[in-house]
Design a protein around this motif. Structure first.
Motif, PDB file in Angstrom:
ATOM      1  N   ARG A 128     -10.518   5.589 -16.394  1.00 27.55           N
ATOM      2  CA  ARG A 128     -10.680   6.580 -15.338  1.00 27.55           C
ATOM      3  C   ARG A 128      -9.317   7.074 -14.854  1.00 27.55           C
ATOM      4  O   ARG A 128      -9.090   8.266 -14.680  1.00 27.55           O
ATOM      5  N   ARG A 129      -8.379   6.154 -14.664  1.00 31.66           N
ATOM      6  CA  ARG A 129      -7.048   6.529 -14.176  1.00 31.66           C
ATOM      7  C   ARG A 129      -6.327   7.424 -15.174  1.00 31.66           C
ATOM      8  O   ARG A 129      -5.683   8.403 -14.790  1.00 31.66           O
ATOM      9  N   ARG A 130      -6.432   7.105 -16.459  1.00 32.40           N
ATOM     10  CA  ARG A 130      -5.808   7.968 -17.473  1.00 32.40           C
ATOM     11  C   ARG A 130      -6.355   9.382 -17.384  1.00 32.40           C
ATOM     12  O   ARG A 130      -5.604  10.353 -17.484  1.00 32.40           O
ATOM     13  N   ARG A 131      -7.662   9.492 -17.201  1.00 32.22           N
ATOM     14  CA  ARG A 131      -8.296  10.813 -17.109  1.00 32.22           C
ATOM     15  C   ARG A 131      -7.866  11.546 -15.845  1.00 32.22           C
ATOM     16  O   ARG A 131      -7.655  12.765 -15.869  1.00 32.22           O
ATOM     17  N   GLU A 132      -7.719  10.822 -14.742  1.00 34.35           N
ATOM     18  CA  GLU A 132      -7.323  11.440 -13.469  1.00 34.35           C
ATOM     19  C   GLU A 132      -5.900  11.987 -13.526  1.00 34.35           C
ATOM     20  O   GLU A 132      -5.594  13.003 -12.907  1.00 34.35           O
ATOM     21  N   LEU A 133      -5.028  11.333 -14.270  1.00 37.10           N
ATOM     22  CA  LEU A 133      -3.620  11.731 -14.299  1.00 37.10           C
ATOM     23  C   LEU A 133      -3.399  13.077 -14.988  1.00 37.10           C
ATOM     24  O   LEU A 133      -2.582  13.872 -14.540  1.00 37.10           O
ATOM     25  N   VAL A 134      -4.108  13.327 -16.077  1.00 31.88           N
ATOM     26  CA  VAL A 134      -3.983  14.594 -16.799  1.00 31.88           C
ATOM     27  C   VAL A 134      -5.367  15.018 -17.316  1.00 31.88           C
ATOM     28  O   VAL A 134      -5.634  14.925 -18.507  1.00 31.88           O
ATOM     29  N   PRO A 135      -6.212  15.481 -16.412  1.00 35.32           N
ATOM     30  CA  PRO A 135      -7.595  15.763 -16.799  1.00 35.32           C
ATOM     31  C   PRO A 135      -7.751  16.860 -17.863  1.00 35.32           C
ATOM     32  O   PRO A 135      -8.607  16.751 -18.738  1.00 35.32           O
ATOM     33  N   GLU A 136      -6.927  17.889 -17.797  1.00 32.89           N
ATOM     34  CA  GLU A 136      -7.066  18.978 -18.769  1.00 32.89           C
ATOM     35  C   GLU A 136      -6.708  18.501 -20.175  1.00 32.89           C
ATOM     36  O   GLU A 136      -7.410  18.805 -21.136  1.00 32.89           O
ATOM     37  N   SER A 137      -5.636  17.753 -20.298  1.00 35.10           N
ATOM     38  CA  SER A 137      -5.242  17.236 -21.612  1.00 35.10           C
ATOM     39  C   SER A 137      -6.272  16.248 -22.141  1.00 35.10           C
ATOM     40  O   SER A 137      -6.595  16.249 -23.331  1.00 35.10           O
ATOM     41  N   THR A 138      -6.796  15.410 -21.237  1.00 35.67           N
ATOM     42  CA  THR A 138      -7.808  14.449 -21.649  1.00 35.67           C
ATOM     43  C   THR A 138      -9.060  15.166 -22.131  1.00 35.67           C
ATOM     44  O   THR A 138      -9.635  14.802 -23.169  1.00 35.67           O
ATOM     45  N   ALA A 139      -9.481  16.191 -21.424  1.00 34.85           N
ATOM     46  CA  ALA A 139     -10.662  16.953 -21.833  1.00 34.85           C
ATOM     47  C   ALA A 139     -10.432  17.628 -23.182  1.00 34.85           C
ATOM     48  O   ALA A 139     -11.326  17.639 -24.041  1.00 34.85           O
ATOM     49  N   ALA A 140      -9.229  18.167 -23.381  1.00 33.10           N
ATOM     50  CA  ALA A 140      -8.912  18.804 -24.664  1.00 33.10           C
ATOM     51  C   ALA A 140      -8.915  17.779 -25.799  1.00 33.10           C
ATOM     52  O   ALA A 140      -9.428  18.046 -26.890  1.00 33.10           O
ATOM     53  N   PHE A 141      -8.365  16.604 -25.534  1.00 32.53           N
ATOM     54  CA  PHE A 141      -8.352  15.550 -26.548  1.00 32.53           C
ATOM     55  C   PHE A 141      -9.770  15.096 -26.870  1.00 32.53           C
ATOM     56  O   PHE A 141     -10.131  14.892 -28.037  1.00 32.53           O
ATOM     57  N   ASP A 142     -10.602  14.939 -25.841  1.00 30.53           N
ATOM     58  CA  ASP A 142     -11.995  14.539 -26.045  1.00 30.53           C
ATOM     59  C   ASP A 142     -12.735  15.571 -26.894  1.00 30.53           C
ATOM     60  O   ASP A 142     -13.497  15.209 -27.798  1.00 30.53           O
ATOM     61  N   ALA A 143     -12.517  16.855 -26.610  1.00 29.28           N
ATOM     62  CA  ALA A 143     -13.168  17.920 -27.382  1.00 29.28           C
ATOM     63  C   ALA A 143     -12.684  17.905 -28.829  1.00 29.28           C
ATOM     64  O   ALA A 143     -13.475  18.057 -29.767  1.00 29.28           O
ATOM     65  N   PHE A 144     -11.383  17.721 -29.012  1.00 32.57           N
ATOM     66  CA  PHE A 144     -10.801  17.639 -30.346  1.00 32.57           C
ATOM     67  C   PHE A 144     -11.405  16.474 -31.117  1.00 32.57           C
ATOM     68  O   PHE A 144     -11.840  16.618 -32.264  1.00 32.57           O
ATOM     69  N   SER A 145     -11.483  15.313 -30.487  1.00 29.99           N
ATOM     70  CA  SER A 145     -12.048  14.131 -31.133  1.00 29.99           C
ATOM     71  C   SER A 145     -13.507  14.352 -31.505  1.00 29.99           C
ATOM     72  O   SER A 145     -13.939  13.993 -32.613  1.00 29.99           O
ATOM     73  N   ALA A 146     -14.266  14.941 -30.595  1.00 29.46           N
ATOM     74  CA  ALA A 146     -15.683  15.203 -30.872  1.00 29.46           C
ATOM     75  C   ALA A 146     -15.829  16.123 -32.076  1.00 29.46           C
ATOM     76  O   ALA A 146     -16.685  15.902 -32.942  1.00 29.46           O
ATOM     77  N   GLN A 147     -14.993  17.142 -32.152  1.00 31.52           N
ATOM     78  CA  GLN A 147     -15.045  18.072 -33.280  1.00 31.52           C
ATOM     79  C   GLN A 147     -14.654  17.366 -34.584  1.00 31.52           C
ATOM     80  O   GLN A 147     -15.339  17.491 -35.596  1.00 31.52           O
ATOM     81  N   VAL A 148     -13.569  16.627 -34.565  1.00 32.61           N
ATOM     82  CA  VAL A 148     -13.084  15.962 -35.768  1.00 32.61           C
ATOM     83  C   VAL A 148     -14.113  14.977 -36.313  1.00 32.61           C
ATOM     84  O   VAL A 148     -14.334  14.902 -37.525  1.00 32.61           O
ATOM     85  N   PHE A 149     -14.762  14.216 -35.449  1.00 34.19           N
ATOM     86  CA  PHE A 149     -15.683  13.180 -35.894  1.00 34.19           C
ATOM     87  C   PHE A 149     -17.132  13.652 -36.039  1.00 34.19           C
ATOM     88  O   PHE A 149     -18.003  12.854 -36.387  1.00 34.19           O
ATOM     89  N   SER A 150     -17.382  14.945 -35.824  1.00 32.92           N
ATOM     90  CA  SER A 150     -18.740  15.446 -36.051  1.00 32.92           C
ATOM     91  C   SER A 150     -18.938  15.716 -37.543  1.00 32.92           C
ATOM     92  O   SER A 150     -17.972  15.888 -38.298  1.00 32.92           O
ATOM     93  N   ALA A 151     -20.189  15.743 -37.955  1.00 28.78           N
ATOM     94  CA  ALA A 151     -20.503  15.972 -39.366  1.00 28.78           C
ATOM     95  C   ALA A 151     -20.006  17.342 -39.806  1.00 28.78           C
ATOM     96  O   ALA A 151     -20.100  18.324 -39.082  1.00 28.78           O
ATOM     97  N   GLY A 152     -19.455  17.353 -40.983  1.00 26.96           N
ATOM     98  CA  GLY A 152     -18.991  18.585 -41.616  1.00 26.96           C
ATOM     99  C   GLY A 152     -19.117  18.379 -43.109  1.00 26.96           C
ATOM    100  O   GLY A 152     -20.162  17.929 -43.576  1.00 26.96           O
TER     101      GLY A 152
END
Length: 113
Positions: free
Chosen positions: A15-39
């Motif tokens: 939670r603290r990591r996310r609070e410190l830089v929420p925009e970067s964390t959200a971008a990383f989460d979206a990137f990870s979701a895309q990379v690990f989704s079926a293709g």
């Protein structure tokens, strides 16, 4: 990962990591979701690749997380261990392949003196 010298991934730390830089964390989460989704590769295969890479980079957090995710995607214990052995061979293979650098350094015309 019991008895590890590394800190546990606790909900509070996450939670603290996310609070410190929420925009970067959200971008990383979206990137990870895309990379690990079926293709072209299915999700299980991508998790098996991540296990191998985690072993090469020696990241216990990655090994733990991606092993659990691979199992959730249907990977068997045998598939997981084969991924680990692929990583082991690639690491050993890299050491052997780079031995040409050492052999090249031993050439008389390149050794000073």
């Amino acid at each position: 990962m019991s008895e590890s010298p590394l800190p546990a991934r606790t909900p509070a730390l996450n939670r603290r990591r996310r609070e410190l830089v929420p925009e970067s964390t959200a971008a990383f989460d979206a990137f990870s979701a895309q990379v690990f989704s079926a293709g072209a590769l299915d999700e299980k295969t991508k998790q098996l690749i991540a296990i191998a890479v985690g072993h090469i980079t020696q990241c216990p957090y990655c090994i733990d997380s991606h092993t659990k995710q691979a199992a959730q995607k249907g990977a068997s214990e045998e598939e997981i261990m084969e991924a680990v052995w692929v990583a082991a061979q690639m690491n050993a293979g890299a050491a052997f392949a780079h031995s040409v650098v050492a052999m090249n350094a031993l050439k008389k015309d390149q050794v000073p003196g």
